[in-house]
Scaffold this active site. Sequence first.
Site, PDB file in Angstrom:
ATOM      1  CE  LYS A   1      23.502  22.353  -5.140  1.00 15.24           C
ATOM      2  NZ  LYS A   1      22.350  22.663  -5.304  1.00 15.24           N
TER       3      LYS A   1
ATOM      4  CG  ASP B   1      23.021  21.737  -2.139  1.00 13.74           C
ATOM      5  OD1 ASP B   1      24.691  22.293  -2.155  1.00 13.74           O
ATOM      6  OD2 ASP B   1      22.769  22.261  -1.614  1.00 13.74           O
TER       7      ASP B   1
ATOM      8  CB  CYS C   1      20.490  19.406  -4.288  1.00 11.22           C
ATOM      9  SG  CYS C   1      20.057  21.791  -4.511  1.00 11.22           S
TER      10      CYS C   1
END
Length: 184
Positions: free
Chosen positions: A86, A10, A119
Amino acid sequence: MAKQALIVVDIQNDYFPQSKWPLVGAEAAADNAVRLLDAFREAGNPVVHIRHEFTSDDAPFFTPNSEGAKLHPKVTNRADEPVVLKHFVNSFRETDLQAILDKQGIKHLVVVGSMSHMCIDGITRAAADLGYTVTVIHDACATRDLEFNGVSVPAAHVHAAFMSALGFAYASVVSAEEFLAGKR
């Protein structure tokens, strides 16, 4: 040593200054992630990029098909590096991440990215539970200030708490310098 892969989690435009959801230290963390990315590429080790996108246009950041949801230019994937899309905190949930890793015989994950308290925590714990050995590069991760029950928690404290917890039972937690020098 078990075959290892770098997992770039990310590192996306919305986490950088002047964006929708800026993180404290996003630039410095991305710069350290680039050092790892360069080392993995030079060694011919696999790299997998994770990109989070919410399913609703009402999301506070990473809205579908937005500029903010794109990988940051510092860590853009090469053609031979998969990007796993995701929709949840856990990068393994409802994705093909485990299949990608297993197909290549990966046993050790080196994790960099954002956010430390979400995350990064999610992928690290899930990976350990799935039997992978995990190393988190703490200075290649970033987070933000949080608030709980009227208490403001500075990003540095959030980050330290999560790195400490992950280092207790889920991963080796080291700096980019330590990892690159082989002190892991």
